[in-house]
Design an enzyme around this catalytic site. Structure first.
Site, mmCIF file in Angstrom:
data_model
loop_
_atom_site.group_PDB
_atom_site.id
_atom_site.type_symbol
_atom_site.label_atom_id
_atom_site.label_comp_id
_atom_site.label_asym_id
_atom_site.label_seq_id
_atom_site.Cartn_x
_atom_site.Cartn_y
_atom_site.Cartn_z
ATOM 1 N N THR A 264 2.500 3.401 -6.893
ATOM 2 C CA THR A 264 2.654 3.966 -5.540
ATOM 3 C C THR A 264 1.712 5.421 -5.404
ATOM 4 O OG1 THR A 264 4.096 4.306 -3.629
ATOM 5 C CG2 THR A 264 4.588 5.246 -5.875
ATOM 6 N N ALA B 217 -1.863 2.613 -4.966
ATOM 7 C CA ALA B 217 -1.705 4.058 -4.672
ATOM 8 C C ALA B 217 -1.732 4.551 -3.330
ATOM 9 C CB ALA B 217 -2.361 4.891 -5.608
ATOM 10 N N VAL C 226 0.951 -1.073 -0.197
ATOM 11 C CA VAL C 226 -0.169 -0.025 0.049
ATOM 12 C C VAL C 226 0.958 1.256 0.076
ATOM 13 C CG1 VAL C 226 -1.707 1.299 1.285
ATOM 14 C CG2 VAL C 226 -1.723 -1.319 1.553
ATOM 15 N N CYS C 227 0.756 2.286 -0.754
ATOM 16 C CA CYS C 227 1.315 3.539 -0.894
ATOM 17 C C CYS C 227 2.723 3.134 -1.063
ATOM 18 C CB CYS C 227 1.008 4.147 0.460
ATOM 19 S SG CYS C 227 1.376 5.971 0.322
ATOM 20 N N THR C 228 3.755 4.017 -0.124
ATOM 21 C CA THR C 228 5.265 3.615 -0.312
ATOM 22 C C THR C 228 5.806 2.333 0.059
ATOM 23 O OG1 THR C 228 5.307 4.915 1.739
ATOM 24 C CG2 THR C 228 5.624 6.374 -0.387
#
Length: 327
Positions: free
Chosen positions: A129, A162, A109-111
């Site tokens: 991301t 993202a 998830v994300c970074t």
């Protein structure tokens, strides 16, 4: 058979990267009288781990066997401010590097994608991301094909999403993969969230709520998102929908409130905006990459969609990036 879902966290992780997907996987048991999942939160050392918001979460150590010998079916890596240190932790990276051999799916998830990249899991694959860090992920990992304008991606057994709340979209997609569309929709209703933003949807999209009732129009929209760089005539999209061009045009307008041409232009503009804000790629190359025949046509589409040309949007994004700090 009950599947074990593991969530990998580290100091200064983003709490929503954990709590959002965790709530999705927990919902079938609580809302639907099912028990398809067992959930465990993992960290390198085990014990309490403090998120970036200061909230502590109890975890199991990576070396332990927390669920009576049950293997992990899916491992989800959180993101957050602590990803820089996590991406340099040998034991964590070794565990993550072996995850594809132990798990059916590995996701971030994300970074959290930066931690996955450091473990070598994204080499040669498509990934996404948070839009703000997509250019950095690509710059430091040239073997990855970073798709900055997607809510989530699936490349074989590797999934990435993202920023922040898109972890919920990712988790709903994973549940749909396991239990089917109806269960995933029921979970989304229970959690009072949108079901679900398509993976190929731009992170910036104003078309996020566009969910045509017919599968034919949905398939045409998905095809358009995946082939923005190609010619997308009404005839071509009608073929995808298995309708005549006239039938398709009428059905598309009735179900979306837009003509196919306007929808394609908007999708291209949104995809271009994500790339313009994320890096220093030449605007001419971006225009070609998303299917505009020339920069002037893209400029006019930007003015219609966003009220300003691409150059102005890039200036604002650079100013915001200079004022911010990496996460």
């Amino acid at each position: 058979m009950t599947k074990t879902i593991g969530f990998l966290v580290f100091p200064s992780f983003q709490i929503l990267d954990l709590s959002g997907p965790l709530a999705v996987f927990d919902a079938p048991t609580r809302a639907l009288s099912m028990a398809p999942y067992r959930l465990v939160v993992l960290s390198e050392q085990g014990g309490p781990v403090t998120s970036s918001s200061g909230l502590e979460v109890m975890t199991q150590a990576l070396g332990k066997n927390p669920l009576d010998g049950q293997p992990l079916d899916t491992l989800i890596v959180a993101g957050g401010a602590g990803t820089r240190e996590a991406a340099k932790a040998p034991a964590l990276l070794a565990f993550l590097g072996q995850a594809p051999e132990r798990c059916r799916r590995v996701a971030s998830v994300c970074t959290g994608a930066f931690v996955m990249a450091a473990a070598g899991l994204l080499d040669g694959r498509r990934a996404t991301t948070h839009w703000h860090y997509a250019a950095s992920l690509q710059r430091h990992n040239p073997r990855i094909r970073v798709e900055a304008d997607r809510i989530f991606t699936k490349d074989g057994p590797i999934w990435t999403s993202a920023g922040v709340s898109s972890g919920i979209d990712l988790a709903l997609a994973l549940v749909e993969d396991d239990l089917g569309l109806d269960i995933a929709r029921a979970i989304a209703r229970h959690l009072v969230v949108y079901h679900r933003r398509p993976g190929g949807q731009s992170q910036f999209s104003t078309l996020l709520e566009l969910d045509p009732p017919s599968s034919r129009i949905r398939e045409a929209l998905t095809y358009a998102r995946d082939h923005l760089h190609e010619t997308l005539s009404v005839e071509r999209l009608a073929d995808v929908a298995c309708l005549s061009p006239r039938q398709f045009g009428r059905a598309f307008l009735a179900e979306t409130g837009q003509t196919p041409a306007k929808a394609v232009e908007r999708l291209r503009a949104e995809a271009a905006r994500a790339r313009i804000e994320a890096g220093r790629e030449p605007i001419e190359a971006i225009a070609r990459g998303v299917g505009f025949t020339d920069p002037e046509r893209m400029r006019r589409a930007f003015v219609r969609a966003f009220g300003q040309p691409p150059q102005a949007i890039r200036r604002v994004a650079r100013a915001a990036s200079a004022a911010g700090s990496p996460g």
